[in-house]
Design a protein around this motif. Structure first.
Motif, short mmCIF file in Angstrom:
data_model
loop_
_atom_site.label_atom_id
_atom_site.label_comp_id
_atom_site.label_asym_id
_atom_site.label_seq_id
_atom_site.Cartn_x
_atom_site.Cartn_y
_atom_site.Cartn_z
N HIS A 1 0.83 -1.21 0.00
CA HIS A 1 0.00 0.00 0.00
C HIS A 1 0.86 1.26 0.00
N LEU A 2 1.92 1.23 0.79
CA LEU A 2 2.85 2.36 0.80
C LEU A 2 3.51 2.51 -0.57
N ALA A 3 3.85 1.38 -1.19
CA ALA A 3 4.47 1.41 -2.51
C ALA A 3 3.54 2.05 -3.54
N GLU A 4 2.26 1.73 -3.47
CA GLU A 4 1.30 2.29 -4.41
C GLU A 4 1.18 3.80 -4.25
N VAL A 5 1.15 4.26 -2.99
CA VAL A 5 1.06 5.70 -2.76
C VAL A 5 2.31 6.40 -3.26
N VAL A 6 3.46 5.82 -3.03
CA VAL A 6 4.71 6.43 -3.48
C VAL A 6 4.76 6.49 -5.01
N ARG A 7 4.26 5.43 -5.66
CA ARG A 7 4.25 5.43 -7.13
C ARG A 7 3.30 6.48 -7.69
N SER A 8 2.14 6.64 -7.03
CA SER A 8 1.15 7.58 -7.55
C SER A 8 1.41 9.02 -7.12
N SER A 9 2.04 9.18 -5.96
CA SER A 9 2.34 10.53 -5.45
C SER A 9 3.75 10.53 -4.87
N PRO A 10 4.75 10.54 -5.71
CA PRO A 10 6.12 10.50 -5.20
C PRO A 10 6.41 11.70 -4.31
N PRO A 11 7.13 11.48 -3.21
CA PRO A 11 7.45 12.58 -2.31
C PRO A 11 8.31 13.62 -3.00
N GLY A 12 8.03 14.87 -2.71
CA GLY A 12 8.80 15.96 -3.28
C GLY A 12 9.43 16.79 -2.19
N PRO A 13 9.84 18.01 -2.52
CA PRO A 13 10.42 18.88 -1.50
C PRO A 13 9.39 19.25 -0.44
N GLY A 14 9.84 19.83 0.66
CA GLY A 14 8.96 20.15 1.79
C GLY A 14 7.71 20.89 1.36
N ASP A 15 6.59 20.54 1.91
CA ASP A 15 5.30 21.14 1.58
C ASP A 15 5.14 22.47 2.31
#
Length: 241
Positions: A200-214
């Motif tokens: 599940h974590l992998a799917e979220v990372v694939r769909s919304s890869p982490p970027g610079p600080g929000d």
């Protein structure tokens, strides 16, 4: 014979009492000066730095004399909270409850970043002070056309302050992370995802890869929470996505 402090029916709230009760010489200090001194201590060292003794020293008085103006530390904290909230600017109402609550949340965020000790007072159950009442009045006015019970509206107002406190703590706690730290975290996250044990974590990372600080966590989260509390479709503005 009762003193002014002991007389029956004497208000328990500091906001319903005179600046200085009792007879005697004319007051040397006032609540505004005492509060300013306490805020100065808190801005430098947090709430733990605010003691009756230290505040008295800051205004050039003895601790015993200070109790003539403020009976206990809790009352001093009320004065500080109210004075800090006096810096809060209420945006003009637009008729869009969630937009108006987000706007005042951003104003509150600015005040909390200026006075981080305020977070401790907001995340507890804030006492009723004149400016807390003004904040609630603004929030309820923003929600006047929302079809929800009064209790739900009060809970929404409390949720706004709670989320502001949470977001500011996150921002202050993760201020200016080093590139090395970010790179190390990203490296470990890739390893966790590649291991296959966290699909599940992998799917979220694939769909919304982490970027610079929000830099607008509040703008993304608060409208969604308010949609759940007040009803209506989830906001689809760029800010809320």
């Amino acid at each position: 014979m009762y003193t002014d402090e002991e007389r029956p029916g004497r208000p328990g709230s500091i906001w319903l009492r005179k600046e200085r009760a009792g007879r005697g010489p004319a007051p040397v200090h006032d609540r505004a000066g005492i509060t300013a001194a306490a805020i100065g201590l808190a801005d430098d060292g947090g709430l733990d730095a605010v003691t009756m003794r230290k505040v008295a020293a800051a205004i050039g008085s003895g601790a015993t004399a200070l109790y003539r103006y403020v009976e206990r530390r809790d009352e001093l904290l009320e004065l500080m909270l109210d004075a800090a909230l006096d810096e809060l600017r209420f945006p003009a109402l637009t008729g869009d409850a969630r937009a108006d609550l987000l706007a005042v949340a951003r104003e509150l965020r600015t005040v909390c970043r200026r006075h981080p000790w305020l977070l401790d007072l907001l995340q507890a159950r804030p006492p009723m002070t004149p400016r807390v009442a003004a904040y609630l009045e603004y929030a309820l006015a923003a929600m006047q056309h929302v079809d929800a019970p009064g209790r739900a509206k009060l809970e929404a107002a409390a949720t706004v302050t709670g989320m502001v406190a949470m977001v500011v703590r996150t921002e202050l706690g993760s201020a200016a992370p080093t590139r090395e730290r970010e790179a190390a975290q990203a490296e470990y996250l890739r390893e966790v995802v590649a291991g296959g044990g966290h699909p599940h974590l992998a799917e979220v990372v694939r769909s919304s890869p982490p970027g610079p600080g929000d830099d607008d966590l509040l703008g993304r989260l608060l409208p969604r929470v308010l949609a759940g509390l007040l009803g209506g479709p989830e906001p689809r503005t760029p800010e809320a996505r």
